[in-house]
Design a protein around this motif. Sequence first.
Motif, PDB file in Angstrom:
ATOM      1  N   ASN A   2       1.282  -0.906   0.017  1.00  0.00           N
ATOM      2  CA  ASN A   2       0.251  -0.034   0.142  1.00  0.00           C
ATOM      3  C   ASN A   2       0.816   1.496  -0.587  1.00  0.00           C
ATOM      4  N   SER A   3       0.907   2.163  -1.113  1.00  0.00           N
ATOM      5  CA  SER A   3       2.023   3.045  -1.567  1.00  0.00           C
ATOM      6  C   SER A   3       3.160   2.458  -0.777  1.00  0.00           C
ATOM      7  N   ALA A   4       3.535   3.603   0.182  1.00  0.00           N
ATOM      8  CA  ALA A   4       5.229   2.972   0.233  1.00  0.00           C
ATOM      9  C   ALA A   4       5.371   1.714   1.326  1.00  0.00           C
ATOM     10  N   PHE A   5       4.282   1.419   1.584  1.00  0.00           N
ATOM     11  CA  PHE A   5       4.638  -0.030   2.923  1.00  0.00           C
ATOM     12  C   PHE A   5       3.997  -1.265   2.356  1.00  0.00           C
ATOM     13  N   ARG A   6       5.275  -2.212   2.747  1.00  0.00           N
ATOM     14  CA  ARG A   6       4.211  -3.586   2.826  1.00  0.00           C
ATOM     15  C   ARG A   6       3.882  -4.097   4.290  1.00  0.00           C
ATOM     16  N   ALA A   7       2.760  -4.151   4.208  1.00  0.00           N
ATOM     17  CA  ALA A   7       2.415  -4.356   5.917  1.00  0.00           C
ATOM     18  C   ALA A   7       1.211  -4.756   5.804  1.00  0.00           C
ATOM     19  N   LYS A   8       0.552  -5.872   6.849  1.00  0.00           N
ATOM     20  CA  LYS A   8      -0.474  -6.253   7.413  1.00  0.00           C
ATOM     21  C   LYS A   8      -1.506  -5.338   8.467  1.00  0.00           C
ATOM     22  N   THR A   9      -2.353  -5.274   8.351  1.00  0.00           N
ATOM     23  CA  THR A   9      -3.352  -4.653   8.835  1.00  0.00           C
ATOM     24  C   THR A   9      -3.710  -5.814   9.832  1.00  0.00           C
ATOM     25  N   GLY A  10      -3.675  -5.479  11.078  1.00  0.00           N
ATOM     26  CA  GLY A  10      -4.689  -6.127  12.281  1.00  0.00           C
ATOM     27  C   GLY A  10      -6.232  -5.435  12.757  1.00  0.00           C
ATOM     28  N   THR A  11      -7.142  -5.973  12.542  1.00  0.00           N
ATOM     29  CA  THR A  11      -8.271  -5.433  13.718  1.00  0.00           C
ATOM     30  C   THR A  11      -9.557  -6.063  14.256  1.00  0.00           C
ATOM     31  N   LEU A  12      -9.326  -5.628  16.284  1.00  0.00           N
ATOM     32  CA  LEU A  12     -10.956  -6.170  16.751  1.00  0.00           C
ATOM     33  C   LEU A  12     -11.412  -5.264  17.231  1.00  0.00           C
ATOM     34  N   THR A  13     -12.184  -4.907  18.003  1.00  0.00           N
ATOM     35  CA  THR A  13     -13.108  -3.890  18.075  1.00  0.00           C
ATOM     36  C   THR A  13     -12.308  -3.424  19.676  1.00  0.00           C
ATOM     37  N   GLY A  14     -11.682  -1.918  19.399  1.00  0.00           N
ATOM     38  CA  GLY A  14     -10.597  -1.213  20.170  1.00  0.00           C
ATOM     39  C   GLY A  14      -9.152  -1.730  20.049  1.00  0.00           C
ATOM     40  N   VAL A  15      -8.866  -2.707  19.322  1.00  0.00           N
ATOM     41  CA  VAL A  15      -7.827  -2.748  18.611  1.00  0.00           C
ATOM     42  C   VAL A  15      -7.361  -2.663  17.993  1.00  0.00           C
ATOM     43  N   ASN A  16      -6.433  -1.778  17.356  1.00  0.00           N
ATOM     44  CA  ASN A  16      -5.977  -1.821  15.796  1.00  0.00           C
ATOM     45  C   ASN A  16      -4.458  -2.053  15.192  1.00  0.00           C
ATOM     46  N   THR A  17      -3.835  -2.626  14.163  1.00  0.00           N
ATOM     47  CA  THR A  17      -2.656  -2.837  14.339  1.00  0.00           C
ATOM     48  C   THR A  17      -1.939  -2.803  12.898  1.00  0.00           C
ATOM     49  N   TYR A  18      -1.054  -2.308  12.832  1.00  0.00           N
ATOM     50  CA  TYR A  18      -0.445  -1.765  11.510  1.00  0.00           C
ATOM     51  C   TYR A  18       0.845  -2.796  11.193  1.00  0.00           C
ATOM     52  N   ALA A  19       0.947  -3.187  10.540  1.00  0.00           N
ATOM     53  CA  ALA A  19       3.080  -3.422  10.624  1.00  0.00           C
ATOM     54  C   ALA A  19       3.529  -4.506   9.907  1.00  0.00           C
ATOM     55  N   GLY A  20       4.791  -4.023   9.596  1.00  0.00           N
ATOM     56  CA  GLY A  20       5.669  -4.198   8.047  1.00  0.00           C
ATOM     57  C   GLY A  20       6.827  -2.997   7.904  1.00  0.00           C
ATOM     58  N   TYR A  21       6.512  -2.878   6.532  1.00  0.00           N
ATOM     59  CA  TYR A  21       8.077  -2.696   6.205  1.00  0.00           C
ATOM     60  C   TYR A  21       8.256  -1.400   5.390  1.00  0.00           C
ATOM     61  N   PHE A  22       8.841  -0.305   5.548  1.00  0.00           N
ATOM     62  CA  PHE A  22       8.689   0.349   4.495  1.00  0.00           C
ATOM     63  C   PHE A  22      10.479  -0.088   3.968  1.00  0.00           C
ATOM     64  N   THR A  23      11.161   0.754   2.577  1.00  0.00           N
ATOM     65  CA  THR A  23      11.523   1.437   2.239  1.00  0.00           C
ATOM     66  C   THR A  23      12.579   2.505   2.090  1.00  0.00           C
ATOM     67  N   ALA A  52       6.047  -1.586  13.733  1.00  0.00           N
ATOM     68  CA  ALA A  52       5.247  -2.063  14.055  1.00  0.00           C
ATOM     69  C   ALA A  52       3.897  -0.953  15.053  1.00  0.00           C
ATOM     70  N   LEU A  53       2.480  -0.615  14.859  1.00  0.00           N
ATOM     71  CA  LEU A  53       1.910   0.107  15.412  1.00  0.00           C
ATOM     72  C   LEU A  53       0.351  -0.905  16.115  1.00  0.00           C
ATOM     73  N   LEU A  54       0.481  -0.965  17.579  1.00  0.00           N
ATOM     74  CA  LEU A  54      -0.429  -1.445  18.073  1.00  0.00           C
ATOM     75  C   LEU A  54      -1.264  -0.402  18.588  1.00  0.00           C
ATOM     76  N   VAL A  55      -2.142  -0.385  18.429  1.00  0.00           N
ATOM     77  CA  VAL A  55      -3.249   0.515  19.222  1.00  0.00           C
ATOM     78  C   VAL A  55      -3.926   0.476  20.106  1.00  0.00           C
ATOM     79  N   ASN A  56      -4.328   0.521  21.363  1.00  0.00           N
ATOM     80  CA  ASN A  56      -5.456  -0.573  22.268  1.00  0.00           C
ATOM     81  C   ASN A  56      -6.677   1.185  22.120  1.00  0.00           C
ATOM     82  N   SER A  57      -7.381   1.347  21.695  1.00  0.00           N
ATOM     83  CA  SER A  57      -8.328   1.878  21.810  1.00  0.00           C
ATOM     84  C   SER A  57      -9.145   2.116  20.152  1.00  0.00           C
ATOM     85  N   THR A  58     -10.138   2.750  20.494  1.00  0.00           N
ATOM     86  CA  THR A  58     -11.152   3.117  19.622  1.00  0.00           C
ATOM     87  C   THR A  58     -10.863   4.004  18.901  1.00  0.00           C
TER      88      THR A  58
END
Length: 84
Positions: free
Chosen positions: A28-49, A59-65
């Motif tokens: 996605n754009s400059a990133f090779r990454a995978k998302t993950g989402t549960l209610t109130g938990v949002n993640t995005y992790a991967g690579y950029f060059t 790795a971004l892990l956000v534990n809130s809505t």
Amino acid sequence: SRNNLVSPRQLVGLLRAFEKYQDLMPQNSAFRAKTGTLTGVNTYAGYFTRADGNSVRFALLVNSTVPHNYKFQLAKSLYQGVTG
């Protein structure tokens, strides 16, 4: 799972081991990454060059809505901060 207690540091360690397979991740754009989402938990992790061709793991892990786009905005800010 909500019972998963993986830290961002541990997730970046996993990305280090997966690095030679990063082309398997969605791009996605400059990133090779995978998302993950549960209610109130949002993640995005991967690579950029960076301009020098080196990969940077993140790795971004956000534990809130938060708004759906929030993790992508954080990643973009991180990318801009690292690549200047």
